[in-house]
Design a protein around this motif. Structure first.
Motif, PDB file in Angstrom:
ATOM      1  N   ARG A  36       0.890  -1.118  -0.004  1.00 55.51           N
ATOM      2  CA  ARG A  36       0.056  -0.058  -0.048  1.00 55.51           C
ATOM      3  C   ARG A  36       0.933   1.288  -0.071  1.00 55.51           C
ATOM      4  O   ARG A  36       0.478   2.261  -0.813  1.00 55.51           O
ATOM      5  N   ALA A  37       1.958   1.257   0.731  1.00 56.13           N
ATOM      6  CA  ALA A  37       2.956   2.509   0.850  1.00 56.13           C
ATOM      7  C   ALA A  37       3.550   2.573  -0.342  1.00 56.13           C
ATOM      8  O   ALA A  37       3.970   3.861  -0.663  1.00 56.13           O
ATOM      9  N   VAL A  38       3.754   1.674  -1.231  1.00 59.91           N
ATOM     10  CA  VAL A  38       4.600   1.734  -2.500  1.00 59.91           C
ATOM     11  C   VAL A  38       3.425   2.264  -3.709  1.00 59.91           C
ATOM     12  O   VAL A  38       3.876   2.884  -4.500  1.00 59.91           O
ATOM     13  N   LYS A  39       2.390   1.386  -3.717  1.00 63.50           N
ATOM     14  CA  LYS A  39       1.278   1.413  -4.740  1.00 63.50           C
ATOM     15  C   LYS A  39       0.443   2.881  -4.576  1.00 63.50           C
ATOM     16  O   LYS A  39       0.452   3.358  -5.790  1.00 63.50           O
ATOM     17  N   TYR A  40       0.054   3.446  -3.607  1.00 66.98           N
ATOM     18  CA  TYR A  40      -0.854   4.418  -3.561  1.00 66.98           C
ATOM     19  C   TYR A  40      -0.230   5.617  -3.226  1.00 66.98           C
ATOM     20  O   TYR A  40       0.402   5.673  -2.000  1.00 66.98           O
ATOM     21  N   TYR A  41      -0.275   6.775  -3.940  1.00 71.50           N
ATOM     22  CA  TYR A  41      -0.042   8.059  -3.348  1.00 71.50           C
ATOM     23  C   TYR A  41       1.714   8.030  -3.280  1.00 71.50           C
ATOM     24  O   TYR A  41       1.935   8.786  -2.055  1.00 71.50           O
ATOM     25  N   ASN A  42       2.181   7.385  -4.000  1.00 67.28           N
ATOM     26  CA  ASN A  42       3.749   7.355  -3.980  1.00 67.28           C
ATOM     27  C   ASN A  42       4.258   8.522  -4.849  1.00 67.28           C
ATOM     28  O   ASN A  42       4.116   8.280  -6.219  1.00 67.28           O
ATOM     29  N   ARG A  43       4.588   9.576  -4.106  1.00 66.38           N
ATOM     30  CA  ARG A  43       5.139  10.667  -4.987  1.00 66.38           C
ATOM     31  C   ARG A  43       6.728  10.945  -4.813  1.00 66.38           C
ATOM     32  O   ARG A  43       7.144  11.544  -5.642  1.00 66.38           O
ATOM     33  N   ASP A  44       7.249   9.910  -4.033  1.00 76.43           N
ATOM     34  CA  ASP A  44       8.637   9.989  -4.162  1.00 76.43           C
ATOM     35  C   ASP A  44       9.456   9.354  -5.070  1.00 76.43           C
ATOM     36  O   ASP A  44      10.530   9.514  -5.192  1.00 76.43           O
ATOM     37  N   ASP A  45       8.917   8.264  -5.701  1.00 75.62           N
ATOM     38  CA  ASP A  45       9.651   7.504  -6.821  1.00 75.62           C
ATOM     39  C   ASP A  45       9.110   7.850  -7.908  1.00 75.62           C
ATOM     40  O   ASP A  45       7.890   7.796  -8.561  1.00 75.62           O
ATOM     41  N   LYS A  46      10.253   8.327  -8.943  1.00 66.65           N
ATOM     42  CA  LYS A  46       9.855   8.788 -10.278  1.00 66.65           C
ATOM     43  C   LYS A  46       9.312   7.660 -11.001  1.00 66.65           C
ATOM     44  O   LYS A  46       8.419   7.789 -12.080  1.00 66.65           O
ATOM     45  N   LEU A  47       9.754   6.404 -10.687  1.00 62.89           N
ATOM     46  CA  LEU A  47       9.315   5.259 -11.566  1.00 62.89           C
ATOM     47  C   LEU A  47       7.854   4.940 -11.448  1.00 62.89           C
ATOM     48  O   LEU A  47       6.878   4.704 -12.312  1.00 62.89           O
ATOM     49  N   ALA A  48       7.328   5.105 -10.333  1.00 56.56           N
ATOM     50  CA  ALA A  48       5.970   5.007  -9.850  1.00 56.56           C
ATOM     51  C   ALA A  48       5.118   6.085 -10.642  1.00 56.56           C
ATOM     52  O   ALA A  48       4.113   5.948 -11.078  1.00 56.56           O
ATOM     53  N   LEU A  49       5.635   7.232 -10.592  1.00 54.72           N
ATOM     54  CA  LEU A  49       4.799   8.075 -11.182  1.00 54.72           C
ATOM     55  C   LEU A  49       4.767   8.180 -12.658  1.00 54.72           C
ATOM     56  O   LEU A  49       3.842   8.557 -13.327  1.00 54.72           O
ATOM     57  N   LEU A  50       5.913   7.754 -13.303  1.00 55.72           N
ATOM     58  CA  LEU A  50       5.844   7.534 -14.827  1.00 55.72           C
ATOM     59  C   LEU A  50       4.975   6.404 -15.120  1.00 55.72           C
ATOM     60  O   LEU A  50       4.225   6.843 -16.085  1.00 55.72           O
ATOM     61  N   GLY A  51       4.565   5.510 -14.294  1.00 59.59           N
ATOM     62  CA  GLY A  51       3.729   4.617 -14.600  1.00 59.59           C
ATOM     63  C   GLY A  51       2.213   4.996 -14.428  1.00 59.59           C
ATOM     64  O   GLY A  51       1.653   4.880 -15.435  1.00 59.59           O
ATOM     65  N   ASP A  52       2.102   5.561 -13.356  1.00 61.81           N
ATOM     66  CA  ASP A  52       0.867   6.217 -13.233  1.00 61.81           C
ATOM     67  C   ASP A  52       0.445   7.118 -14.018  1.00 61.81           C
ATOM     68  O   ASP A  52      -0.803   7.349 -14.585  1.00 61.81           O
ATOM     69  N   ARG A  53       1.343   7.974 -14.521  1.00 61.22           N
ATOM     70  CA  ARG A  53       0.825   9.249 -15.202  1.00 61.22           C
ATOM     71  C   ARG A  53       0.615   8.412 -16.842  1.00 61.22           C
ATOM     72  O   ARG A  53      -0.202   9.254 -17.586  1.00 61.22           O
ATOM     73  N   SER A  54       1.413   7.616 -17.202  1.00 62.04           N
ATOM     74  CA  SER A  54       1.364   7.104 -18.436  1.00 62.04           C
ATOM     75  C   SER A  54       0.120   6.439 -18.641  1.00 62.04           C
ATOM     76  O   SER A  54      -0.669   6.636 -19.836  1.00 62.04           O
ATOM     77  N   VAL A  55      -0.382   5.755 -17.690  1.00 61.90           N
ATOM     78  CA  VAL A  55      -1.777   5.147 -17.758  1.00 61.90           C
ATOM     79  C   VAL A  55      -2.702   6.077 -17.565  1.00 61.90           C
ATOM     80  O   VAL A  55      -3.819   6.075 -18.506  1.00 61.90           O
ATOM     81  N   GLY A  56      -2.675   6.880 -16.747  1.00 63.58           N
ATOM     82  CA  GLY A  56      -3.685   8.468 -16.663  1.00 63.58           C
ATOM     83  C   GLY A  56      -4.010   8.950 -17.859  1.00 63.58           C
ATOM     84  O   GLY A  56      -5.120   9.526 -18.286  1.00 63.58           O
ATOM     85  N   ASN A  57      -2.703   9.426 -18.429  1.00 62.13           N
ATOM     86  CA  ASN A  57      -2.732  10.231 -19.497  1.00 62.13           C
ATOM     87  C   ASN A  57      -3.335   9.525 -20.740  1.00 62.13           C
ATOM     88  O   ASN A  57      -3.917  10.219 -21.812  1.00 62.13           O
ATOM     89  N   PHE A  58      -2.827   8.261 -21.049  1.00 63.21           N
ATOM     90  CA  PHE A  58      -3.528   7.538 -21.913  1.00 63.21           C
ATOM     91  C   PHE A  58      -5.047   7.504 -21.862  1.00 63.21           C
ATOM     92  O   PHE A  58      -5.510   7.593 -22.988  1.00 63.21           O
ATOM     93  N   ALA A  59      -5.538   7.201 -20.837  1.00 59.62           N
ATOM     94  CA  ALA A  59      -6.980   6.981 -20.730  1.00 59.62           C
ATOM     95  C   ALA A  59      -7.601   8.393 -21.034  1.00 59.62           C
ATOM     96  O   ALA A  59      -8.840   8.205 -21.341  1.00 59.62           O
ATOM     97  N   GLU A  60      -6.974   9.503 -20.474  1.00 56.97           N
ATOM     98  CA  GLU A  60      -7.484  10.635 -20.664  1.00 56.97           C
ATOM     99  C   GLU A  60      -7.606  11.064 -22.163  1.00 56.97           C
ATOM    100  O   GLU A  60      -8.807  11.753 -22.757  1.00 56.97           O
ATOM    101  N   TRP A  61      -6.460  10.855 -22.788  1.00 59.75           N
ATOM    102  CA  TRP A  61      -6.642  11.036 -24.329  1.00 59.75           C
ATOM    103  C   TRP A  61      -7.723  10.358 -25.041  1.00 59.75           C
ATOM    104  O   TRP A  61      -8.124  10.663 -26.067  1.00 59.75           O
TER     105      TRP A  61
END
Length: 84
Positions: free
Chosen positions: A57-82
């Protein structure tokens, strides 16, 4: 009155585009999951040295410290938004 339906060759591009979209989306979802489990394994190794516990839970949700986690989350989110 127009009663003609498009022929299969007329729909070929639309079908290919739809299949491509779902393939890219599946790849991005896989990358998102991989990034979270990779970071979890990394953090567990680091936590063993310090004697701490790390939860998924600490790694998967609301993890703003790791750039790799942000990259994965934003890629999916942006693709779904587009897609909208």
């Amino acid at each position: 009155m127009l009663n003609e339906f498009p022929s299969p060759s007329d729909l070929q591009g639309a079908v290919q585009g739809t299949i491509l979209y779902f393939c890219v989306y599946a790849i991005l979802l896989s990358f998102q999951s991989f990034s979270k489990f990779y970071l979890l394994a990394q953090k567990k190794q680091e936590a063993k040295k310090d004697g701490k516990k790390v939860s998924l839970r600490a790694v998967k949700y609301y993890n703003r410290d790791d750039k790799l986690a942000l990259l994965g989350d934003r890629s999916v989110g942006n693709f779904a938004e587009w897609a909208l």
